[in-house]
Design an enzyme around this catalytic site. Structure first.
Site, PDB file in Angstrom:
ATOM      1  N   PRO A  16       1.224   1.749  10.351  1.00  0.00           N
ATOM      2  CA  PRO A  16       1.188   3.693  10.494  1.00  0.00           C
ATOM      3  C   PRO A  16       0.089   3.842   8.645  1.00  0.00           C
ATOM      4  O   PRO A  16       1.119   2.885   7.770  1.00  0.00           O
ATOM      5  CB  PRO A  16       2.525   3.999   9.850  1.00  0.00           C
ATOM      6  N   CYS A 103       8.769   4.195   2.547  1.00  0.00           N
ATOM      7  CA  CYS A 103       8.281   5.340   1.490  1.00  0.00           C
ATOM      8  C   CYS A 103       8.641   5.266  -0.031  1.00  0.00           C
ATOM      9  O   CYS A 103       9.362   5.826  -0.437  1.00  0.00           O
ATOM     10  CB  CYS A 103       7.166   6.140   2.158  1.00  0.00           C
TER      11      CYS A 103
HETATM   12  C1  FMN Z   1      -2.682   3.686   1.987  1.00  0.00           C
HETATM   13  C2  FMN Z   1      -2.319   3.535   2.931  1.00  0.00           C
HETATM   14  C3  FMN Z   1      -0.893   4.807   3.628  1.00  0.00           C
HETATM   15  C4  FMN Z   1       0.267   4.384   3.900  1.00  0.00           C
HETATM   16  N1  FMN Z   1       0.512   5.594   4.325  1.00  0.00           N
HETATM   17  C5  FMN Z   1       2.472   4.913   4.963  1.00  0.00           C
HETATM   18  C6  FMN Z   1       2.712   5.676   6.393  1.00  0.00           C
HETATM   19  O1  FMN Z   1       2.749   7.165   6.104  1.00  0.00           O
HETATM   20  N2  FMN Z   1       4.315   5.273   6.660  1.00  0.00           N
HETATM   21  C7  FMN Z   1       4.251   3.910   6.388  1.00  0.00           C
HETATM   22  O2  FMN Z   1       5.444   3.552   6.675  1.00  0.00           O
HETATM   23  N3  FMN Z   1       4.139   2.631   5.333  1.00  0.00           N
HETATM   24  C8  FMN Z   1       2.525   3.554   4.954  1.00  0.00           C
HETATM   25  N4  FMN Z   1       2.058   2.403   4.815  1.00  0.00           N
HETATM   26  C9  FMN Z   1       2.437   1.446   4.020  1.00  0.00           C
HETATM   27  C10 FMN Z   1       2.096   0.250   5.453  1.00  0.00           C
HETATM   28  O3  FMN Z   1       2.323   0.449   6.275  1.00  0.00           O
HETATM   29  C11 FMN Z   1       2.420  -0.989   5.096  1.00  0.00           C
HETATM   30  O4  FMN Z   1       4.276  -1.336   4.938  1.00  0.00           O
HETATM   31  C12 FMN Z   1       1.677  -1.511   3.843  1.00  0.00           C
HETATM   32  O5  FMN Z   1       0.883  -1.285   3.221  1.00  0.00           O
HETATM   33  C13 FMN Z   1       1.850  -3.183   3.807  1.00  0.00           C
HETATM   34  O6  FMN Z   1       1.522  -3.426   4.715  1.00  0.00           O
HETATM   35  P1  FMN Z   1      -0.441  -4.647   4.570  1.00  0.00           P
HETATM   36  O7  FMN Z   1      -0.048  -5.080   3.642  1.00  0.00           O
HETATM   37  O8  FMN Z   1      -0.586  -4.801   5.788  1.00  0.00           O
HETATM   38  O9  FMN Z   1      -0.759  -3.830   3.799  1.00  0.00           O
HETATM   39  C14 FMN Z   1       0.502   3.135   3.763  1.00  0.00           C
HETATM   40  C15 FMN Z   1      -0.122   1.858   2.559  1.00  0.00           C
HETATM   41  C16 FMN Z   1      -1.723   2.336   2.450  1.00  0.00           C
HETATM   42  C17 FMN Z   1      -2.067   0.940   1.424  1.00  0.00           C
END
Ligand code: FMN
Length: 327
Positions: A16, A103
């Site tokens: 997400p 978050c």
């Molecule tokens: C722009 C952005 C918005 C995000 N919004 C959410 C969200 O709405 N809900 C959530 O659980 N995590 C949110 N996250 C965290 C991501 O779901 C994820 O946990 C985090 O980016 C780490 O994973 P990655 O290294 O694959 O990006 C967000 C991350 C980014 C970069």
């Protein structure tokens, strides 16, 4: 068997991401290279239960023909609002409900929401009970981090694994770490061990810094997680979930951008044209001339202008798929 238990091993989830994984982007990814599971942007239970709920409702739209693999993620602090929200979303066609306990945004944490609930076991138990009462037929999952300021992996996930969750996503960092340090996959491996002892029925999803499908598969083999969640990795490769070697050439990428514009128009998003620009970097990237083209696209003010610029640059973009997803 609940939804999570029927997925392939290991399975992939598109993380997400607020203002990114809206219905437009989710439909696009579903068409070009789908993961096994999608999650909505996080949806505030306060927003949804307020008089101005319309803008929040936009986050709950489901693409026609989307298989039943979309999880709705909700957040807040008030169990009563969670209960009402669970009742509302239970009727909408989601495959499950996920609670955001991760978050790290300061204002949100200060209000005792999301990562601010880590360690508040009593309140979290109340929230989970409220959601179960409101939507008894939907599998319930949690996405969380390893702690707020300090790592409390064992203590925190032992509590969560006692809550009979269908799935638990671990983003391998504390809230304080934001995304500034590499994800602690060794801690995620500890959670898998705990789950095997305490809650074998709970599916564990690892998250943090996965850069490709192959990287995800290697981490699953190394840690024993059931699923992999990828967020920012998709900014570098919109075909990241593709198991085959789809050609990521400029024509394919520009066709994806064209499709994104089309879906944005079809869905009639309340988000401004400007919000589309962050996607340009995903598609127009790393080929000779990409930077110049992107600079030009950044100055566009309408979708038609973007189309004109692209058509002038590339005459025959080939769509990566011939038709929209069926149904
Ligand atoms: C722009 C952005 C918005 C995000 N919004 C959410 C969200 O709405 N809900 C959530 O659980 N995590 C949110 N996250 C965290 C991501 O779901 C994820 O946990 C985090 O980016 C780490 O994973 P990655 O290294 O694959 O990006 C967000 C991350 C980014 C970069």
């Amino acid at each position: 068997m609940n939804f999570w238990q029927q997925l392939p091993e290991p399975f992939f989830v598109l993380a997400p991401m607020d203002d990114v994984t809206d219905v437009v982007f989710r439909q696009l990814v579903a068409e070009i290279a789908p993961p096994d599971v999608f999650v909505t942007e996080f949806v505030s239970v306060d927003g949804l239960q307020s008089a101005g709920r319309e803008s929040t409702m936009e986050r709950l739209r489901i693409a026609p023909g989307q298989p039943n693999n979309l999880i709705v993620q909700i957040w807040g602090n008030d169990p009563e609002l969670y209960y009402k929200t669970a009742q509302d979303v239970a009727q909408m066609g989601f495959a499950g409900i996920d609670i955001n306990l991760g978050c790290p945004e300061r204002g949100i944490v200060a209000r005792g929401c999301c990562a601010g609930l880590i360690g508040n076991n009593e309140k979290v138990a109340e929230i989970l009970a409220a959601v179960r009462a409101g939507a008894p037929n939907l599998p319930l999952s949690v996405k969380t981090r390893l702690g707020i300021r300090e790592m409390v992996t064992e203590e925190w996930t032992t509590f969560l694994l006692g809550q009979d969750l269908a799935a638990l996503t671990i983003h391998g960092r504390t809230a304080r770490e934001m995304s500034k340090v590499p994800a602690h996959w060794d801690e995620i491996a500890k959670v898998v061990k705990l789950k095997n002892e305490l809650a074998p029925q709970t599916v564990i999803i690892g998250n943090g810094d996965i850069t490709s499908r192959a990287h995800g598969l290697a981490l699953a083999a190394q840690t024993g997680v059931d699923g992999l969640m990828i967020g920012r990795g998709i900014f570098h490769d919109p075909f990241i979930f593709d198991a085959s070697d789809t050609l990521r050439d400029p024509d394919a990428m520009l066709a994806v951008l064209m499709r994104h514009l089309e879906l944005y128009e079809q869905w009639g998003s309340s988000k401004s044209f400007q919000t589309l620009k962050k996607f340009f970097k995903i598609y127009v990237n790393s080929w000779p001339g990409a930077a110049e083209l992107r600079t030009e696209l950044m100055e566009a003010t309408t979708t038609d202008e973007v189309r004109r610029i692209i058509q002038e640059t590339y005459t025959h973009p080939t769509p990566p798929i011939a038709a929209p997803i069926p149904g």
